[in-house]
Write a protein that holds these residues in place. Structure first.
Motif, PDB file in Angstrom:
ATOM      1  N   GLU A 167       3.801  -5.787   6.621  1.00  0.00           N
ATOM      2  CA  GLU A 167       2.492  -5.549   6.003  1.00  0.00           C
ATOM      3  C   GLU A 167       1.430  -5.261   7.070  1.00  0.00           C
ATOM      4  O   GLU A 167       0.546  -4.425   6.880  1.00  0.00           O
ATOM      5  N   GLN A 168       1.537  -5.938   8.209  1.00  0.00           N
ATOM      6  CA  GLN A 168       0.583  -5.678   9.302  1.00  0.00           C
ATOM      7  C   GLN A 168       0.790  -4.281   9.881  1.00  0.00           C
ATOM      8  O   GLN A 168      -0.147  -3.606  10.285  1.00  0.00           O
ATOM      9  N   ARG A 169       2.048  -3.851   9.893  1.00  0.00           N
ATOM     10  CA  ARG A 169       2.386  -2.613  10.590  1.00  0.00           C
ATOM     11  C   ARG A 169       2.211  -1.356   9.738  1.00  0.00           C
ATOM     12  O   ARG A 169       1.924  -0.285  10.253  1.00  0.00           O
ATOM     13  N   PHE A 170       2.429  -1.486   8.427  1.00  0.00           N
ATOM     14  CA  PHE A 170       2.411  -0.304   7.554  1.00  0.00           C
ATOM     15  C   PHE A 170       1.236  -0.398   6.588  1.00  0.00           C
ATOM     16  O   PHE A 170       1.218  -1.231   5.687  1.00  0.00           O
ATOM     17  N   SER A 171       0.273   0.504   6.774  1.00  0.00           N
ATOM     18  CA  SER A 171      -0.964   0.424   5.982  1.00  0.00           C
ATOM     19  C   SER A 171      -0.734   0.778   4.513  1.00  0.00           C
ATOM     20  O   SER A 171      -1.538   0.451   3.655  1.00  0.00           O
ATOM     21  N   ASN A 172       0.394   1.437   4.194  1.00  0.00           N
ATOM     22  CA  ASN A 172       0.662   1.809   2.788  1.00  0.00           C
ATOM     23  C   ASN A 172       1.410   0.707   2.040  1.00  0.00           C
ATOM     24  O   ASN A 172       1.735   0.865   0.863  1.00  0.00           O
ATOM     25  N   LEU A 173       1.708  -0.427   2.703  1.00  0.00           N
ATOM     26  CA  LEU A 173       2.403  -1.544   2.050  1.00  0.00           C
ATOM     27  C   LEU A 173       1.405  -2.631   1.667  1.00  0.00           C
ATOM     28  O   LEU A 173       0.663  -3.134   2.520  1.00  0.00           O
ATOM     29  N   HIS A 174       1.387  -2.964   0.377  1.00  0.00           N
ATOM     30  CA  HIS A 174       0.451  -3.972  -0.143  1.00  0.00           C
ATOM     31  C   HIS A 174       1.274  -5.101  -0.761  1.00  0.00           C
ATOM     32  O   HIS A 174       1.990  -4.878  -1.737  1.00  0.00           O
ATOM     33  N   VAL A 175       1.180  -6.299  -0.200  1.00  0.00           N
ATOM     34  CA  VAL A 175       2.015  -7.421  -0.632  1.00  0.00           C
ATOM     35  C   VAL A 175       1.181  -8.482  -1.348  1.00  0.00           C
ATOM     36  O   VAL A 175       0.124  -8.878  -0.859  1.00  0.00           O
ATOM     37  N   ILE A 176       1.663  -8.932  -2.504  1.00  0.00           N
ATOM     38  CA  ILE A 176       1.085 -10.093  -3.190  1.00  0.00           C
ATOM     39  C   ILE A 176       2.254 -11.039  -3.477  1.00  0.00           C
ATOM     40  O   ILE A 176       3.239 -10.628  -4.098  1.00  0.00           O
ATOM     41  N   ALA A 177       2.164 -12.274  -3.009  1.00  0.00           N
ATOM     42  CA  ALA A 177       3.224 -13.241  -3.285  1.00  0.00           C
ATOM     43  C   ALA A 177       2.597 -14.481  -3.914  1.00  0.00           C
ATOM     44  O   ALA A 177       1.470 -14.855  -3.566  1.00  0.00           O
ATOM     45  N   ALA A 178       3.325 -15.088  -4.846  1.00  0.00           N
ATOM     46  CA  ALA A 178       2.821 -16.277  -5.537  1.00  0.00           C
ATOM     47  C   ALA A 178       3.902 -17.347  -5.551  1.00  0.00           C
ATOM     48  O   ALA A 178       5.054 -17.050  -5.890  1.00  0.00           O
ATOM     49  N   MET A 179       3.537 -18.589  -5.175  1.00  0.00           N
ATOM     50  CA  MET A 179       4.513 -19.691  -5.149  1.00  0.00           C
ATOM     51  C   MET A 179       3.786 -20.992  -4.870  1.00  0.00           C
ATOM     52  O   MET A 179       2.604 -20.989  -4.511  1.00  0.00           O
ATOM     53  N   GLU A 180       4.483 -22.096  -5.034  1.00  0.00           N
ATOM     54  CA  GLU A 180       3.915 -23.395  -4.695  1.00  0.00           C
ATOM     55  C   GLU A 180       4.097 -23.640  -3.193  1.00  0.00           C
ATOM     56  O   GLU A 180       5.054 -23.165  -2.590  1.00  0.00           O
ATOM     57  N   ARG A 181       3.172 -24.408  -2.602  1.00  0.00           N
ATOM     58  CA  ARG A 181       3.274 -24.709  -1.174  1.00  0.00           C
ATOM     59  C   ARG A 181       4.239 -25.875  -0.963  1.00  0.00           C
ATOM     60  O   ARG A 181       4.103 -26.927  -1.580  1.00  0.00           O
ATOM     61  N   SER A 182       5.245 -25.670  -0.110  1.00  0.00           N
ATOM     62  CA  SER A 182       6.156 -26.769   0.244  1.00  0.00           C
ATOM     63  C   SER A 182       5.459 -27.661   1.269  1.00  0.00           C
ATOM     64  O   SER A 182       4.682 -27.174   2.095  1.00  0.00           O
ATOM     65  N   PRO A 183       5.746 -28.976   1.255  1.00  0.00           N
ATOM     66  CA  PRO A 183       5.152 -29.868   2.256  1.00  0.00           C
ATOM     67  C   PRO A 183       5.428 -29.362   3.667  1.00  0.00           C
ATOM     68  O   PRO A 183       6.524 -28.872   3.961  1.00  0.00           O
ATOM     69  N   GLY A 184       4.427 -29.418   4.518  1.00  0.00           N
ATOM     70  CA  GLY A 184       4.614 -29.020   5.911  1.00  0.00           C
ATOM     71  C   GLY A 184       4.515 -27.527   6.169  1.00  0.00           C
ATOM     72  O   GLY A 184       4.766 -27.070   7.273  1.00  0.00           O
ATOM     73  N   THR A 185       4.163 -26.738   5.130  1.00  0.00           N
ATOM     74  CA  THR A 185       4.009 -25.291   5.346  1.00  0.00           C
ATOM     75  C   THR A 185       2.581 -24.885   4.973  1.00  0.00           C
ATOM     76  O   THR A 185       1.888 -25.599   4.253  1.00  0.00           O
ATOM     77  N   VAL A 186       2.192 -23.747   5.487  1.00  0.00           N
ATOM     78  CA  VAL A 186       0.854 -23.228   5.177  1.00  0.00           C
ATOM     79  C   VAL A 186       0.999 -22.168   4.089  1.00  0.00           C
ATOM     80  O   VAL A 186       1.883 -21.320   4.165  1.00  0.00           O
ATOM     81  N   TRP A 187       0.152 -22.217   3.067  1.00  0.00           N
ATOM     82  CA  TRP A 187       0.166 -21.190   2.031  1.00  0.00           C
ATOM     83  C   TRP A 187      -1.243 -20.955   1.522  1.00  0.00           C
ATOM     84  O   TRP A 187      -1.860 -21.838   0.953  1.00  0.00           O
ATOM     85  N   MET A 188      -1.761 -19.760   1.784  1.00  0.00           N
ATOM     86  CA  MET A 188      -3.114 -19.424   1.337  1.00  0.00           C
ATOM     87  C   MET A 188      -3.088 -18.553   0.075  1.00  0.00           C
ATOM     88  O   MET A 188      -4.118 -18.222  -0.472  1.00  0.00           O
ATOM     89  N   GLY A 189      -1.893 -18.160  -0.330  1.00  0.00           N
ATOM     90  CA  GLY A 189      -1.780 -17.225  -1.452  1.00  0.00           C
ATOM     91  C   GLY A 189      -1.863 -17.915  -2.799  1.00  0.00           C
ATOM     92  O   GLY A 189      -1.999 -19.140  -2.891  1.00  0.00           O
ATOM     93  N   PRO A 190      -1.773 -17.127  -3.888  1.00  0.00           N
ATOM     94  CA  PRO A 190      -1.819 -17.707  -5.226  1.00  0.00           C
ATOM     95  C   PRO A 190      -0.601 -18.586  -5.503  1.00  0.00           C
ATOM     96  O   PRO A 190       0.455 -18.401  -4.902  1.00  0.00           O
ATOM     97  N   THR A 191      -0.777 -19.571  -6.404  1.00  0.00           N
ATOM     98  CA  THR A 191       0.341 -20.444  -6.771  1.00  0.00           C
ATOM     99  C   THR A 191       0.753 -20.144  -8.207  1.00  0.00           C
ATOM    100  O   THR A 191       0.009 -19.529  -8.966  1.00  0.00           O
ATOM    101  N   GLY A 192       1.963 -20.626  -8.562  1.00  0.00           N
ATOM    102  CA  GLY A 192       2.446 -20.390  -9.926  1.00  0.00           C
ATOM    103  C   GLY A 192       3.064 -19.022 -10.069  1.00  0.00           C
ATOM    104  O   GLY A 192       3.233 -18.297  -9.088  1.00  0.00           O
ATOM    105  N   PRO A 193       3.407 -18.624 -11.313  1.00  0.00           N
ATOM    106  CA  PRO A 193       4.078 -17.326 -11.512  1.00  0.00           C
ATOM    107  C   PRO A 193       3.105 -16.151 -11.370  1.00  0.00           C
ATOM    108  O   PRO A 193       1.885 -16.337 -11.368  1.00  0.00           O
ATOM    109  N   ILE A 194       3.667 -14.955 -11.243  1.00  0.00           N
ATOM    110  CA  ILE A 194       2.858 -13.724 -11.191  1.00  0.00           C
ATOM    111  C   ILE A 194       2.209 -13.529 -12.562  1.00  0.00           C
ATOM    112  O   ILE A 194       2.874 -13.599 -13.586  1.00  0.00           O
ATOM    113  N   THR A 195       0.904 -13.292 -12.572  1.00  0.00           N
ATOM    114  CA  THR A 195       0.169 -13.155 -13.840  1.00  0.00           C
ATOM    115  C   THR A 195      -0.292 -11.713 -14.050  1.00  0.00           C
ATOM    116  O   THR A 195      -0.262 -10.899 -13.126  1.00  0.00           O
TER     117      THR A 195
END
Length: 357
Positions: A167-195
């Motif tokens: 995603e950093q390298r290719f400007s035409n790639l747009h990523v959206i990911a959604a999930m719960e944060r596991s303990p000990g990991t960093v997650w700034m994205g949306p949680t739960g299923p794709i809406t």
């Protein structure tokens, strides 16, 4: 369409992706390139013998890009009920040989069919999308790529580092990911299923784009509904009904069972005959038996994977007679018009059949 091949490949590397997912890199033991070509989104059938004399088969989507000629990669989740995935995870290591057949499948995208693509994946349904993503970026495809991914937790986000780098390298790639944060990991994205809100925010003009969808059955059903309500035409939605993440749990692994002993046809189930033209074998064919079941009873080998009419592996030519098929989503309309049938679904309408097997 690439021709299918059967033979042994060597496992040259095993990579742990997440606590439940491993990638197996396979190469030809006798050459420096693969003995077959494949398209991004196709799958291979793997056969192992967890017990001597009891082969079990399962199909896995190829995760690597066709631009990599020297190897092919299968990314496999360890399923408790899955005979083949358990065998691969627990008993197979680098250096071992594995029998594969393929490639199969029409859930492909090479960039020639549309000027942008939306890839929506859930869980290990990410594997065909990774092959497409890697192929499009390898070949410097100029179209917009929208990649939406849902996982249970950050711990199960397969290929996370690679996707973030892409995603950093290719400007035409747009990523959206959604999930719960596991303990000990960093997650700034949306949680739960794709809406639906995520879909509309991530993909401008979604109704005019080609969409590929692969994931667990519940997720696929929810996404289909959301996309239909957004006005996406059915003709623009391509789904992998047969794939690593999308089979119901009970059929997720398919053992090759020995053919049942042939019973004499009862008077209520009138038998006709089936002739296998290549093998030169004829057998009785009760009306409630499929061509594949008759082949197994007669010792004629027809490759198969899903036994549910979805994957298209068991396609063969019908030379004489008429059949009915309950499910034929794995059969291309052009193949049907040319006289091909799905052996796992085809049953006689009462008159003798001749098939090319």
């Amino acid at each position: 369409k690439p021709k299918s091949w059967t033979g042994q490949l060597r496992i040259v590397q095993v990579v742990r992706e997440t606590p439940t997912v491993q990638t197996f890199r396979l190469a030809d033991p006798a050459a420096d390139r693969l003995p077959f070509d494949f398209l991004p989104g196709q799958f291979l059938q793997v056969e192992v013998e967890p017990e001597a004399g009891k082969p079990a088969r399962r199909s896995y989507t190829i995760a690597s890009s066709p631009t990599q000629r020297a190897y092919v990669e299968l990314t496999v989740k360890r399923e408790e009920q899955g005979v083949v995935s358990r065998h691969l995870h627990d008993r197979v290591s680098a250096g071992d040989l594995v029998k594969v057949t393929g490639p199969f499948g029409a859930f492909t995208f090479t960039g020639t069919d549309a000027d942008s693509i939306v890839l929506i994946a859930g869980g290990v349904g990410i594997t065909p999308m990774m092959s497409v993503l890697r192929y499009l970026t390898d070949t410097a495809w100029a179209g917009d790529i929208f990649f939406l991914y849902g996982a249970r937790s950050t711990e199960e986000f397969v290929f996370r580092d690679e996707i973030e780098r892409m995603e950093q390298r290719f400007s035409n790639l747009h990523v959206i990911a959604a999930m719960e944060r596991s303990p000990g990991t960093v997650w700034m994205g949306p949680t739960g299923p794709i809406t639906r809100e995520m879909l509309t925010a991530a993909v401008p003009d979604i109704t005019r784009r080609r969409i590929h969808l692969c994931g667990p059955p519940g997720m696929m059903a929810a996404m289909r509904k959301e996309l239909a309500e957004l006005g996406v035409p059915e003709a623009q939605l391509y789904t992998e009904a047969f794939g690593p993440a999308s089979l119901p749990q009970d059929s997720a692994e398919l053992e090759v069972k020995p053919a049942p002993a042939r019973q004499p046809a009862s008077p209520s189930v009138a038998a006709t005959t089936i002739t296998f033209s290549v093998s030169g074998v004829s057998a009785a064919l009760p009306v409630d038996q499929t061509v594949l079941e008759a082949a197994e009873g007669a010792g004629v080998e027809i490759p198969y994977a899903c036994r549910a009419g979805e994957c298209g592996v068991c396609v063969i030519k019908l030379l004489a007679g008429d059949v009915t098929m309950d499910v034929e989503s794995g059969l291309a309309a052009s193949d049907k018009a040319d006289g091909y049938i799905l052996a796992c679904q085809a049953k006689s309408t009462g008159q003798p059949l001749v098939v090319e097997a």
